[in-house]
Design an enzyme around this catalytic site. Structure first.
Site, short mmCIF file in Angstrom:
data_model
loop_
_atom_site.label_atom_id
_atom_site.label_comp_id
_atom_site.label_asym_id
_atom_site.label_seq_id
_atom_site.Cartn_x
_atom_site.Cartn_y
_atom_site.Cartn_z
N GLY A 377 54.53 -55.64 1.44
CA GLY A 377 54.00 -56.14 0.19
C GLY A 377 52.86 -55.29 -0.31
N PRO A 378 52.44 -55.51 -1.55
CG PRO A 378 52.00 -56.49 -3.61
CD PRO A 378 53.00 -56.48 -2.51
N GLY A 380 46.37 -56.39 -0.58
CA GLY A 380 45.59 -57.56 -0.97
C GLY A 380 46.34 -58.87 -1.00
CB VAL A 381 49.85 -59.93 -0.89
CG1 VAL A 381 50.00 -59.35 -2.27
CG2 VAL A 381 50.51 -59.03 0.15
N GLY A 382 47.51 -60.41 1.75
CA GLY A 382 47.24 -61.17 2.97
C GLY A 382 48.10 -60.82 4.15
CE LYS A 383 50.61 -55.27 3.50
NZ LYS A 383 49.88 -55.39 2.23
CB THR A 384 45.59 -57.56 7.76
OG1 THR A 384 46.10 -56.28 7.38
CG2 THR A 384 44.81 -57.42 9.06
CB SER A 696 65.12 -50.55 -12.42
OG SER A 696 63.76 -50.19 -12.40
CE LYS A 739 61.83 -53.65 -11.16
NZ LYS A 739 63.21 -53.12 -11.32
#
Length: 839
Positions: A377-378, A380-384, A696, A739
């Site tokens: 994911g991009p 800042g989305v909370g992966k860590t 796309s 998107k």
């Protein structure tokens, strides 16, 4: 070629300056010169010389046929292989050839007797070297008694050197005693010293006896001091060796006594012996027990003052600190785990469901092996942070290390023990620190692994992340099998493009999409605001945030996929309030929308001009990037040229091909070649400094070109994505959720997307799609019908309109008798989408 027998020649070794035959009458005025490297030969010495084949060997042959006298001179520069007149010293020693033998390689081995010094006056021939020489007379330079005293001093110091230097042979000592003349004594002593080339030559050039002896005395004193220092060093080393041997024997005696008395005093040895017993009780791998036994045996005999002692001790310390015990059976509470995950993270249902599934399987089957998740994911989305929460929910310890930019395979698998300062790799280090075999290890930024000259870390991870292989994982430092199959591995990445297919095959991929505004508001209210208040020490002051102000903060100051930027601007705002609190100034208890500009300045983001396709030749597309979704305005313009298309905006190869396909399709669609004759289409995608690529944007490019050709702008409020073929088919794309989020963020609520992606749309949560209208299309004719009025459509060729009758849904098909307003069309399309979802 074999060398011939030694040829005896006239022996002149007994020539003396006071002989019956005058020496000057025997020595020739011209000499063949033989250059010598490293150190000169002094007068009065019989020594062998090897003359290489070539001109100097021929000179020896000529000398033997004549008077057998040669001149030996020292080379100035040994590295300069040119043996020329400029590269030799002016003074040398004349020598008489006593014997000669021819060697197989055409070189010559000669035995010479050196007689006296000579000085080069001029060169008769330079190839080979032949010089006219003179023979300087030796001058005393001092009274006879002074010379005699200096000779005695020279003799005493030479004897002192001979006693301390084991290199002096008995023959050299006897020769020294039999030399009576001061000049010959000085030459002999100088010849046995270890001097620099220039120092030797300075003695050769000394014709004054007093000066020569003084130089030799100075060199002799330096040599005696050097030998004395060498003797001290040798004695110190010998003393140290004797001391170590004595300590070794004493330790062995002490061990024998302690064994007899049943006493163990070495704390390290006792610790390692307990470790060995622990391994045996655990029924560890026989290879591990055998290696530990061998290292412990080596450790017991190692000297603590040696490097091997510390190497063995470090190795045993690392082995002892690893969790060799089986992973504990943990009590699993699914409800508690769910509460833990919900406590720290909003939404992320896919990740939470996968963790709960894993825990459920673990509860039913205790031998479940470790799992490998890849969170994509991009930023800042909370992966860590979700990885840390997973460890907490499972009751396991957590270890994180970043593999971004890692180039050395040894970072993963360790360095071999042969290297100084070698250590185990990150995986074994994680187990040492956590002391658990089933810990959670986070491999952060796995998409940014690099390849260096030290190896490929990505390939090293293949063994680590393979459940079939990591049961017997071998770290290079340990060189022993260690079971890491119970470790829960979690990897994070921003994109999958740079990760090898083989590595991806070993991981379960979970996509974390960017947050929409409503999600960010919830995250802000539940987690972020409290965190920032506590971080800046203003929690006790009860400051609150109005919801409208939160939305404005998100839309105007931190427009991004994640919430990292939102945290930064919130942190900045609270710091401004902290200053007012410290200065005892008034501050708002509830942050309103009007307060944002006071604390944060002018908004960074306003309504984007870029998202408004307001003139003919423009269309708005939707794109996916590694940092989330984005809007993509495409502009088209006619310019003078010979046809074709000009692309700007740093477009990649795929987008370049999409633009050519779009142009060819629109040309065929309009069936008006005169529109494109002698004109080129300039296609630009802002912003120009950002690289862009992907398939796309096909229908967006076609729409921009069609809008330009018809001189009609597209309908406002539409964003589109889809790959276009030459026959007008619209193909599926990726990143649909990202998107949609990007479109919603900038106020675009009508989305045109490929019908093949209908399944992906249904998987997107309703709260993301709330307030949005979606139009699935399978051919470009449907796109054109949505973007242009019916009057404009009628300008297109008849075959295009015929296609519309068979393709377009009856609720939207053209009919002169029954016109449907745009509002009715959108309502019917939305109703159709809801009905399909219910089915």
């Amino acid at each position: 070629m074999e060398g011939g027998p030694l040829e005896p020649l006239e022996d002149l070794s007994g020539i003396e300056e006071n002989s019956i035959i005058p020496l000057d009458s025997i020595l020739p005025p011209e000499l063949f010169l033989i250059p010598i490297k490293s150190r000169p030969v002094f007068p009065g010495i019989i020594t062998p010389l090897i003359v290489p084949s070539g001109k100097f060997a021929k000179a020896v042959e000529e000398t033997v046929k004549g008077n057998s006298f040669l001149g030996l001179v020292l080379l100035k520069d040994e590295e300069n292989e040119k043996e020329t007149s400029e590269n030799i010293y002016q003074y040398g020693v004349v020598a008489k050839i006593l014997k000669k033998v021819n060697l197989p390689d055409n070189a010559v081995n000669i035995l010479v007797n050196t007689i006296r010094r000579f000085k080069i006056e001029s060169f008769v021939n330079k190839d080979p070297l032949v010089a006219r020489v003179s023979y300087p007379e030796e001058e005393p330079g001092a009274p006879k008694n002074t010379t005699k005293a200096m000779m005695r001093t020279l003799l005493v110091m030479t004897r002192e050197l001979a006693q301390n230097n084991p290199l002096f042979t008995e023959e050299m000592k006897l020769t020294m005693l039999n030399v009576n003349e001061p000049g010959k004594m000085a030459d002999f002593v100088c010849s046995i010293l270890n001097l620099e080339k220039e120092e030797y030559q300075s003695v050769i050039e000394s014709n004054i006896l007093k000066t020569r002896i003084e130089k030799v005395l100075l060199f002799l004193k330096k040599e005696i001091e050097l030998v004395s220092i060498q003797r001290e060093i040798s004695d110190q080393i010998q003393d140290k060796i004797d001391k170590q041997q004595r300590q070794f024997f004493l330790r062995e005696q002490l061990k024998a006594i302690q064994n007899e008395l049943g006493i163990k005093d070495d704390k390290f040895e006792k610790k390692y012996e307990k470790f060995l017993e622990r391994l045996k009780n655990l029924n560890a791998d026989p290879e591990v027990i055998e290696e530990v036994t061998r290292e412990l045996d080596k450790f017991s005999y190692a000297d603590p003052n040696t490097g091997d002692y510390n190497v063995i001790r470090n190795y045993l310390d690392i082995l002892e600190s690893l969790p060799w015990e089986p992973a504990p059976v943990r009590e699993i509470d699914l409800e508690k785990a769910k509460k833990t995950l919900d406590k720290d993270h909003y939404k992320l249902e896919d990740v939470k469901d996968r963790i709960l599934e894993f825990l459920a399987v673990k509860k039913l089957k205790n031998d479940e092996k470790g799992t490998i998740l890849l969170l994509v994911g991009p930023p800042g989305v909370g992966k860590t942070s979700i990885a840390r929460s997973i460890a907490e929910a499972m009751g396991r310890k957590f270890f994180r290390f970043s593999v971004g930019g890692m180039r050395d395979e040894a970072e993963i698998k360790g360095h071999r023990r042969t290297y100084i300062g070698s250590m185990p790799g990150k995986i074994i280090s994680a187990l040492r620190i956590t002391k658990e075999r089933d810990c959670v290890i986070l491999l952060d930024e796995i998409d940014k692994l690099s390849i260096g000259i030290q190896g490929d870390p990505a390939s090293a991870l293949l063994e680590v992340l393979d459940p079939e292989q990591n049961k017997n994982f071998r770290d290079h430092y340990l060189d022993l099998p260690f079971d890491i199959s119970n470790v829960f591995f979690i990897a994070t990445a921003n994109t999958l493009d740079s990760i090898s297919r083989i590595l991806l095959d070993r991981m379960e991929i979970i996509n974390l999409s960017g947050y929409i505004t409503d999600e960010k508001v919830q995250i802000f209210q539940k987690y972020l605001w409290k965190k920032v208040l506590y971080k800046n020490g203003v929690t006790p002051y009860g400051i609150e945030f109005d919801k409208k102000a939160i939305v404005a903060l998100i839309d105007s100051y931190s427009r991004e996929s994640g919430v990292r930027g939102l945290e930064k601007v919130t942190d900045k705002l609270v710091r401004k309030i902290a200053i007012k609190i410290v200065r005892k100034e008034s501050f708002p208890k509830i942050i309103q929308e009007k307060d944002l500009e006071t604390f944060l300045g002018v908004p960074k983001f306003t309504d984007e001009r870029m998202v408004r396709a307001s003139v003919p030749g423009t269309a708005l597309g939707l794109a996916w990037t590694s940092v989330g979704g984005a809007t993509l305005l495409i502009e088209a313009l006619f310019v003078k040229g010979k046809g074709g298309i000009l692309l700007t905006g740093m477009l990649g190869k795929t987008m370049e091909e999409s633009s050519n396909i779009a142009l060819s399709y629109i040309k065929n669609l309009l069936y008006k070649e005169e529109l494109f004759n002698n004109r080129m289409i300039h296609l630009h995608v802002p912003d120009g400094a950002t690289p862009k690529d992907g398939p796309s944007a096909g229908i967006t490019m076609a729409s921009a070109i069609l809008s330009l050709a018809l001189n009609t702008k597209v309908k406002s409020g539409f964003g589109m994505t889809g790959e276009l073929t030459l026959t007008g088919e619209v193909l599926a794309i990726g990143g649909l959720r990202e998107k949609i989020v990007a479109a919603k963020r900038v106020g675009i609520h009508k989305i045109i997307y490929p019908k093949d992606n209908l399944q992906h749309l249904q998987e997107i949560p309703d709260y993301v799609k709330k307030g949005m209208y979606f139009f699935p299309v399978s051919r470009y004719e449907e796109v054109a019908l949505l973007l242009f009025d019916e009057k404009v459509i009628s300008k297109i060729n008849p075959s295009f309109r015929e296609n519309l009758k068979s393709i377009v849904n009856p609720t939207r098909k053209l009919s002169p008798k029954k016109k449907t307003t745009q509002k009715q069309k959108l309502s019917l399309s939305k109703q159709k989408g809801n009905n399909q979802k219910k089915k």
